[in-house]
Motif scaffolding. Structure first.
Motif, mmCIF file in Angstrom:
data_model
loop_
_atom_site.group_PDB
_atom_site.id
_atom_site.type_symbol
_atom_site.label_atom_id
_atom_site.label_comp_id
_atom_site.label_asym_id
_atom_site.label_seq_id
_atom_site.Cartn_x
_atom_site.Cartn_y
_atom_site.Cartn_z
ATOM 1 N N LYS A 151 -40.721 41.667 -8.993
ATOM 2 C CA LYS A 151 -41.671 41.964 -10.061
ATOM 3 C C LYS A 151 -41.014 41.746 -11.417
ATOM 4 O O LYS A 151 -39.831 42.073 -11.605
ATOM 5 C CB LYS A 151 -42.146 43.406 -9.985
ATOM 6 C CG LYS A 151 -41.033 44.395 -10.141
ATOM 7 C CD LYS A 151 -41.520 45.778 -10.439
ATOM 8 C CE LYS A 151 -41.686 46.022 -11.916
ATOM 9 N NZ LYS A 151 -42.042 47.418 -12.191
ATOM 10 N N ALA A 152 -41.799 41.195 -12.325
ATOM 11 C CA ALA A 152 -41.390 41.182 -13.727
ATOM 12 C C ALA A 152 -42.015 42.414 -14.359
ATOM 13 O O ALA A 152 -43.150 42.776 -14.036
ATOM 14 C CB ALA A 152 -41.907 39.919 -14.401
ATOM 15 N N GLU A 156 -50.839 49.842 -13.131
ATOM 16 C CA GLU A 156 -50.938 48.652 -13.976
ATOM 17 C C GLU A 156 -51.700 47.561 -13.237
ATOM 18 O O GLU A 156 -51.583 47.459 -12.012
ATOM 19 C CB GLU A 156 -49.549 48.090 -14.266
ATOM 20 C CG GLU A 156 -48.626 49.083 -14.880
ATOM 21 C CD GLU A 156 -47.314 48.453 -15.303
ATOM 22 O OE1 GLU A 156 -46.784 48.924 -16.306
ATOM 23 O OE2 GLU A 156 -46.826 47.520 -14.651
ATOM 24 N N GLU A 196 -52.122 43.473 -12.704
ATOM 25 C CA GLU A 196 -51.226 42.329 -12.873
ATOM 26 C C GLU A 196 -51.760 41.118 -12.106
ATOM 27 O O GLU A 196 -52.502 41.266 -11.135
ATOM 28 C CB GLU A 196 -49.835 42.675 -12.310
ATOM 29 C CG GLU A 196 -49.334 44.037 -12.775
ATOM 30 C CD GLU A 196 -47.829 44.193 -12.741
ATOM 31 O OE1 GLU A 196 -47.128 43.226 -12.376
ATOM 32 O OE2 GLU A 196 -47.368 45.298 -13.086
ATOM 33 N N GLU A 226 -50.068 47.564 -9.558
ATOM 34 C CA GLU A 226 -48.744 48.119 -9.323
ATOM 35 C C GLU A 226 -48.776 49.600 -9.648
ATOM 36 O O GLU A 226 -49.333 49.998 -10.680
ATOM 37 C CB GLU A 226 -47.675 47.447 -10.195
ATOM 38 C CG GLU A 226 -46.321 48.088 -9.892
ATOM 39 C CD GLU A 226 -45.123 47.513 -10.614
ATOM 40 O OE1 GLU A 226 -45.281 46.944 -11.699
ATOM 41 O OE2 GLU A 226 -44.004 47.670 -10.073
ATOM 42 N N ILE A 234 -46.308 52.170 -10.698
ATOM 43 C CA ILE A 234 -44.920 52.374 -11.113
ATOM 44 C C ILE A 234 -44.639 53.863 -11.123
ATOM 45 O O ILE A 234 -45.550 54.690 -11.248
ATOM 46 C CB ILE A 234 -44.635 51.756 -12.509
ATOM 47 C CG1 ILE A 234 -45.723 52.112 -13.508
ATOM 48 C CG2 ILE A 234 -44.412 50.270 -12.412
ATOM 49 C CD1 ILE A 234 -45.389 51.662 -14.912
ATOM 50 N N GLY A 261 -46.325 41.334 -14.264
ATOM 51 C CA GLY A 261 -46.225 42.389 -15.277
ATOM 52 C C GLY A 261 -47.591 42.883 -15.731
ATOM 53 O O GLY A 261 -48.575 42.137 -15.720
ATOM 54 N N GLY A 262 -47.633 44.140 -16.137
ATOM 55 C CA GLY A 262 -48.888 44.782 -16.531
ATOM 56 C C GLY A 262 -49.505 44.100 -17.756
ATOM 57 O O GLY A 262 -48.813 43.837 -18.732
HETATM 58 MG MG MG Z 1 -45.595 46.292 -13.581
#
Ligand code: MG
Ligand code: 0L1
Length: 267
Positions: free
Chosen positions: A66-67, A111, A113, A144, A146, A237-238
């Protein structure tokens, strides 16, 4: 990534054990830089690599990467200005619309993505967004979950990287699409919590184009002597800020072109 490594092997193992305990038993710990103020990003990635080695030795399967912190909204929310990467294992994957158990998590937030599934290996340095698109099998929408393990959300980038970029759970869903059928930089997304819109954005929020975030990830992997294998599931990424959740909440991300993906939370 041995440049700027300041921690000894013993310190890396000690910090990895601390992070692993917090992740697997779901409790908060002070940020690692409280004890090691000189800790560098290279040290953070050394702890993350040791965590990955330990999980794989315990039978977890590496399924992707994941970024993180790739949009202005996320960087502003977290007070940092550099993206990061983390690894994803089979133990973090959850089916679409399944129930996520909150007692396994510390500070869960959600998030939305764009996720990429790769059909060819990618190697840095010098990986570009065009290289990423050429190596992508398909893209799909993802959520995601987190979970920063640092008490009171008090952290810095070095600690977050050691904590595997707050990785905890992820869900892919919706309608997988080939990248040449879409303009990936202009996809709109609406994130709903319990039926109400809580955030919205467009995929350009992720470094102008989500494939740029994957190229950045490949180039960070190269600094660690790693490549991105074919078959990897990679989150870019979000797009919006992360949304906190509690028991009883349900989250849906509705993406233009890619359909929707959802998840529920139980105690
Ligand atoms: Mg993320
Ligand atoms: O996925 C990410 O953007 C990583 C976020 C790391 C910091 C946090 O816990 O929000």
């Amino acid at each position: 990534m041995s440049a700027n490594l300041t921690l000894s092997r013993e310190d890396i193992v000690r910090l990895t054990e601390r992070v692993e305990g917090a992740q697997t038993r779901a409790y908060g710990i002070p940020k690692l830089t409280d004890e090691y103020p000189g800790m560098t990003m290279a040290d953070g990635y050394a702890v993350q690599a040791e965590l990955r080695r330990r999980f794989i030795a315990q039978g977890h399967r590496l399924v992707g990467w994941k970024a993180g912190l790739t949009s202005r909204a996320k960087m502003k929310q977290m007070g940092v200005d550099v993206p990061s990467i983390g690894f994803l294992t089979d133990r973090m994957a959850r089916p679409e619309n399944s129930a996520i158990t909150l007692s396994d998590l510390v500070h869960p937030r959600v998030e939305c993505e764009v996720a990429f599934v790769m059909k060819a290996e990618l190697k840095g340095p010098g990986c570009t967004a065009a290289d990423v698109l050429a190596a992508t099998d398909y893209v799909l929408p993802a959520l995601e979950i987190i979970d920063s393990r640092f008490s009171g959300f008090k952290f810095d980038l070095e600690s977050v990287v050691a904590d595997n970029g707050s990785s905890a759970r992820f869900v892919g869903g919706g309608r997988p699409r080939y990248v040449d059928e879409l303009d990936l930089s202009t996809l709109g997304v609406v994130l709903e919590k319990n039926g109400e819109i809580v955030a919205m954005g467009a995929s350009a929020a992720v470094m102008g184009h989500p494939a740029e975030a994957i190229a950045m990830l490949v180039n960070i992997l190269a600094e660690q002597g790693e490549t991105l294998p074919a078959g990897s599931f990679v989150m870019s990424g979000g797009i919006t800020e992360a949304i906190p959740v509690k028991a009883g909440d349900s989250m849906v991300a509705r993406f233009q072109e890619l359909g929707s993906v959802s998840i529920r939370f139980v105690p």
